[in-house]
Design a protein around this motif. Structure first.
Motif, PDB file in Angstrom:
ATOM      1  N   ASP A   4       0.874  -1.129  -0.160  1.00  0.00           N
ATOM      2  CA  ASP A   4       0.215  -0.060   0.060  1.00  0.00           C
ATOM      3  C   ASP A   4       1.018   1.208   0.022  1.00  0.00           C
ATOM      4  O   ASP A   4       1.472   1.359   0.970  1.00  0.00           O
ATOM      5  CB  ASP A   4      -0.942   0.003   1.126  1.00  0.00           C
ATOM      6  N   ARG A  87      -4.841   6.349   1.235  1.00  0.00           N
ATOM      7  CA  ARG A  87      -5.875   5.372   1.187  1.00  0.00           C
ATOM      8  C   ARG A  87      -6.954   5.715   2.242  1.00  0.00           C
ATOM      9  O   ARG A  87      -8.333   5.523   1.944  1.00  0.00           O
ATOM     10  CB  ARG A  87      -5.391   3.834   1.349  1.00  0.00           C
ATOM     11  N   ARG A  90      -9.519   8.242   1.452  1.00  0.00           N
ATOM     12  CA  ARG A  90     -10.261   8.371   0.068  1.00  0.00           C
ATOM     13  C   ARG A  90     -11.706   8.158   0.409  1.00  0.00           C
ATOM     14  O   ARG A  90     -12.402   8.424  -0.588  1.00  0.00           O
ATOM     15  CB  ARG A  90      -9.691   7.198  -0.815  1.00  0.00           C
ATOM     16  N   CYS A 131     -14.662   0.047  -6.076  1.00  0.00           N
ATOM     17  CA  CYS A 131     -13.622   0.804  -5.575  1.00  0.00           C
ATOM     18  C   CYS A 131     -13.815   1.255  -3.904  1.00  0.00           C
ATOM     19  O   CYS A 131     -12.927   1.138  -3.543  1.00  0.00           O
ATOM     20  CB  CYS A 131     -13.350   2.023  -6.439  1.00  0.00           C
ATOM     21  N   THR A 135     -11.382  -0.107  -1.247  1.00  0.00           N
ATOM     22  CA  THR A 135     -10.454   0.760  -0.705  1.00  0.00           C
ATOM     23  C   THR A 135     -10.522   0.892   0.938  1.00  0.00           C
ATOM     24  O   THR A 135      -9.500   1.416   1.491  1.00  0.00           O
ATOM     25  CB  THR A 135     -10.780   2.448  -1.122  1.00  0.00           C
ATOM     26  N   LYS A 139      -5.577  -0.190  -1.708  1.00  0.00           N
ATOM     27  CA  LYS A 139      -5.510   0.976  -2.632  1.00  0.00           C
ATOM     28  C   LYS A 139      -5.531   0.612  -4.075  1.00  0.00           C
ATOM     29  O   LYS A 139      -4.382   0.888  -4.609  1.00  0.00           O
ATOM     30  CB  LYS A 139      -4.387   1.899  -2.063  1.00  0.00           C
TER      31      LYS A 139
END
Length: 206
Positions: A4, A87, A90, A131, A135, A139
């Motif tokens: 990551d 990450r 996000r 996603c 996530t 990532k």
């Protein structure tokens, strides 16, 4: 590389500079502005006004408004840059992208947009949800996801000749690794996630 990578690259060199340019020029924000025009052009039977209207709805709610939110958040120090490299930070930007996309989808449905445009909207929302889920733990590269899914979409519409665009997906993946925003595994998974998830939804709904 670690599993990551959440820090920006500092390595100098022409290759690194080129990778940064590609990251911006072939970014999700740019592709998601262009893709709906390609889809709407075919879906409307090459009607220029209708193409522009429906493509702009998708472009604004799926790209422009989310990008404005992410840029403003970066400037306010909420995350480290407009691509949100960390990450853990996000989820909120992706959630705002989802909200904006759902508003855009509602407009498309209420306006009786062509079916292919609606299918595109649903496919992008489905990929975004995938996603968001991934996530939470890992990532995945959204750059590669969008690039791969977009090539799959135009190939489904315009035929196998559109596979000439596949090298652009590889170029995007390469750039994300070179700028050290992602690992090789993260871009490979992203490049497959877009076509598999987005492509299947698009085919089922068109």
């Amino acid at each position: 590389m670690t599993a990551d990578v959440d820090t920006a690259a500092t390595a100098p060199g022409a290759g690194h500079r080129l990778a940064k340019i590609i990251t911006e020029v072939l970014s999700p924000a740019v592709i998601v502005v262009l893709l709906p025009f390609a889809v709407a052009w075919n879906a409307t039977g090459h009607a220029l006004l209708a193409t522009v209207v429906w493509a702009l709805v998708v472009a604004v709610f799926y790209s422009v408004l989310p990008m404005v939110f992410m840029v403003r958040g970066a400037r306010a120090g909420k995350w480290d840059g407009h691509w949100v490299r960390e990450r853990e930070r996000r989820f909120v930007p992706l959630l705002m992208c989802l909200v904006s996309a759902l508003v855009g989808l509602a407009i498309l449905l209420l306006g009786h947009s062509p079916q292919d445009v609606i299918a595109l909207a649903f496919s992008m929302i489905t990929v975004l949800l995938a996603c968001m889920l991934i996530t939470r733990w890992w990532k995945v590269s959204i750059h590669a996801t969008v690039a791969g899914g977009s090539v799959a979409t135009v190939t489904l519409i315009y035929g196998w000749v559109m596979l000439v665009l596949v090298p652009l997906v590889a170029l995007v993946a390469w750039s994300r690794v070179v700028v050290r925003d992602h690992t090789v595994g993260q871009v490979v998974v992203g490049a497959l996630l877009g076509p598999v998830v987005g492509g299947v939804v698009f085919v089922l709904l068109r």
